[in-house]
Scaffold this motif. Sequence first.
Motif, PDB file in Angstrom:
ATOM      1  N   PHE A 256      -1.509  -5.457  17.957  1.00 47.96           N
ATOM      2  CA  PHE A 256      -1.248  -4.738  16.706  1.00 47.96           C
ATOM      3  C   PHE A 256      -1.838  -5.449  15.489  1.00 47.96           C
ATOM      4  O   PHE A 256      -1.919  -6.677  15.439  1.00 47.96           O
ATOM      5  CB  PHE A 256       0.261  -4.590  16.505  1.00 47.96           C
ATOM      6  N   LEU A 257      -2.207  -4.643  14.505  1.00 50.27           N
ATOM      7  CA  LEU A 257      -2.636  -5.162  13.202  1.00 50.27           C
ATOM      8  C   LEU A 257      -1.437  -5.041  12.277  1.00 50.27           C
ATOM      9  O   LEU A 257      -0.942  -3.929  12.043  1.00 50.27           O
ATOM     10  CB  LEU A 257      -3.779  -4.312  12.650  1.00 50.27           C
ATOM     11  N   LEU A 258      -0.980  -6.168  11.732  1.00 44.30           N
ATOM     12  CA  LEU A 258       0.233  -6.127  10.906  1.00 44.30           C
ATOM     13  C   LEU A 258      -0.060  -6.310   9.418  1.00 44.30           C
ATOM     14  O   LEU A 258       0.835  -6.149   8.593  1.00 44.30           O
ATOM     15  CB  LEU A 258       1.219  -7.206  11.375  1.00 44.30           C
ATOM     16  N   ASP A 259      -1.300  -6.653   9.080  1.00 43.44           N
ATOM     17  CA  ASP A 259      -1.661  -6.872   7.673  1.00 43.44           C
ATOM     18  C   ASP A 259      -2.156  -5.538   7.091  1.00 43.44           C
ATOM     19  O   ASP A 259      -3.247  -5.066   7.423  1.00 43.44           O
ATOM     20  CB  ASP A 259      -2.755  -7.950   7.624  1.00 43.44           C
ATOM     21  N   LEU A 260      -1.332  -4.965   6.220  1.00 40.64           N
ATOM     22  CA  LEU A 260      -1.671  -3.631   5.694  1.00 40.64           C
ATOM     23  C   LEU A 260      -2.877  -3.660   4.745  1.00 40.64           C
ATOM     24  O   LEU A 260      -3.545  -2.643   4.577  1.00 40.64           O
ATOM     25  CB  LEU A 260      -0.447  -3.018   5.014  1.00 40.64           C
ATOM     26  N   ASN A 261      -3.167  -4.826   4.144  1.00 39.29           N
ATOM     27  CA  ASN A 261      -4.394  -4.898   3.341  1.00 39.29           C
ATOM     28  C   ASN A 261      -5.614  -4.768   4.241  1.00 39.29           C
ATOM     29  O   ASN A 261      -6.609  -4.142   3.887  1.00 39.29           O
ATOM     30  CB  ASN A 261      -4.446  -6.216   2.559  1.00 39.29           C
ATOM     31  N   LEU A 262      -5.493  -5.357   5.443  1.00 37.57           N
ATOM     32  CA  LEU A 262      -6.591  -5.264   6.409  1.00 37.57           C
ATOM     33  C   LEU A 262      -6.734  -3.832   6.950  1.00 37.57           C
ATOM     34  O   LEU A 262      -7.849  -3.308   7.064  1.00 37.57           O
ATOM     35  CB  LEU A 262      -6.323  -6.248   7.552  1.00 37.57           C
ATOM     36  N   THR A 263      -5.627  -3.189   7.254  1.00 40.70           N
ATOM     37  CA  THR A 263      -5.739  -1.813   7.784  1.00 40.70           C
ATOM     38  C   THR A 263      -6.285  -0.872   6.693  1.00 40.70           C
ATOM     39  O   THR A 263      -7.056   0.033   6.986  1.00 40.70           O
ATOM     40  CB  THR A 263      -4.401  -1.280   8.336  1.00 40.70           C
ATOM     41  N   ALA A 264      -5.926  -1.145   5.434  1.00 37.91           N
ATOM     42  CA  ALA A 264      -6.473  -0.318   4.341  1.00 37.91           C
ATOM     43  C   ALA A 264      -7.982  -0.555   4.231  1.00 37.91           C
ATOM     44  O   ALA A 264      -8.749   0.383   3.985  1.00 37.91           O
ATOM     45  CB  ALA A 264      -5.776  -0.655   3.025  1.00 37.91           C
ATOM     46  N   LYS A 265      -8.411  -1.807   4.475  1.00 38.65           N
ATOM     47  CA  LYS A 265      -9.849  -2.127   4.406  1.00 38.65           C
ATOM     48  C   LYS A 265     -10.603  -1.386   5.530  1.00 38.65           C
ATOM     49  O   LYS A 265     -11.690  -0.842   5.313  1.00 38.65           O
ATOM     50  CB  LYS A 265     -10.014  -3.647   4.547  1.00 38.65           C
ATOM     51  N   ILE A 266     -10.010  -1.356   6.718  1.00 43.31           N
ATOM     52  CA  ILE A 266     -10.649  -0.634   7.833  1.00 43.31           C
ATOM     53  C   ILE A 266     -10.731   0.857   7.490  1.00 43.31           C
ATOM     54  O   ILE A 266     -11.757   1.506   7.691  1.00 43.31           O
ATOM     55  CB  ILE A 266      -9.874  -0.864   9.145  1.00 43.31           C
TER      56      ILE A 266
ATOM     57  N   ILE B  43       0.833  -1.225   0.000  1.00 45.76           N
ATOM     58  CA  ILE B  43       0.000   0.000   0.000  1.00 45.76           C
ATOM     59  C   ILE B  43       0.858   1.262   0.000  1.00 45.76           C
ATOM     60  O   ILE B  43       0.372   2.341  -0.263  1.00 45.76           O
ATOM     61  CB  ILE B  43      -1.022   0.049   1.160  1.00 45.76           C
ATOM     62  N   ASP B  44       2.149   1.124   0.341  1.00 45.21           N
ATOM     63  CA  ASP B  44       3.044   2.291   0.317  1.00 45.21           C
ATOM     64  C   ASP B  44       4.493   1.821   0.166  1.00 45.21           C
ATOM     65  O   ASP B  44       4.743   0.623   0.003  1.00 45.21           O
ATOM     66  CB  ASP B  44       2.837   3.156   1.572  1.00 45.21           C
ATOM     67  N   SER B  45       5.424   2.759   0.216  1.00 47.01           N
ATOM     68  CA  SER B  45       6.821   2.397  -0.037  1.00 47.01           C
ATOM     69  C   SER B  45       7.589   2.104   1.258  1.00 47.01           C
ATOM     70  O   SER B  45       8.804   1.944   1.244  1.00 47.01           O
ATOM     71  CB  SER B  45       7.496   3.547  -0.786  1.00 47.01           C
TER      72      SER B  45
END
Length: 280
Positions: free
Chosen positions: A29-39, A4-6
Amino acid sequence: MSGIDSLPPLREVIAEHGLSARKSLGQNFLLDLNLTAKIARSAGDLTGCDVLEIGPGPGGLTRGLLAMGARRVVAIEKDTRCLPALQEIAEAYPGRLEVISGDALQIDWAAHLNGPIRVCANLPYNVGTELLVRWLTPETWPPLWQSLTLMFQREVAERIVASPGSKAYGRLALLAQWRAEARIVMDLPARAFTPPPKVNSAVVHVTALPEPRFPAPAEGLSKVVAAAFNQRRKMLRSSLKGFAPEIEAKLEAAGIDPTARAETVSLERFCALARCLKAT
Ligand code: SAM
């Protein structure tokens, strides 16, 4: 690169900055950035909005919010160990991330944000309900925020969206549904977090209504429902007797049977009671 970023993956960030999770700070902590982007997406259109985040930790959700186009993110974090990792995010998104070091319960967040404002957070469990109640009970409405998108333990999320008569119905449901609309938009299993908590979680999305469903004084309503549900098995004439010497008459004037229990009383009747009590 994380997708999702660099910036580097969160496991690397945590290892590099020695961010071992502390239970006392509610750190899961949430470590899955696809999941944090979904939130972040579930918070609505963030472009053109300032977003308040409480407890960014290593910054997984912060990165989601920025990648989803938030104009600015203001993030309040109590754990100073997280600040260097958050600084790296601020550098990757120049001028768009302000990190405030401190306790969210003590900081005047409104002074740091410009409208329209949305709130989005994976809240520390020990201050989550207190923050929600504060956001829901300003004396004037509409509030400074447009929406709240918040992670809670599943059981707390159910209390926020509960209907009268159900076991989960109580103060949180009444305050959330009085001047806002609340719904569960995502379920997360415990294994989505590092370390996994004992219970599952859910994201609740709360949208502020332009005006309350029924008129009532915010502080009075908050106090009366807190007392009514504090002893939820008792009759209201008994659990609320400290509010007025003639509490039975007040209950009747509000259209409530004095022998009723809190869980059977609607939002409309509680608002009427808060108005009657204020008139004394
Ligand atoms: N947002 C990160 C994520 O999703 O991975 C971390 C979420 S973790 C459940 C809660 C975060 O809130 C932790 O980073 C913790 O240090 C922080 N925290 C705990 N109490 C706080 C308080 N009173 N004020 C601000 N932050 C707090």
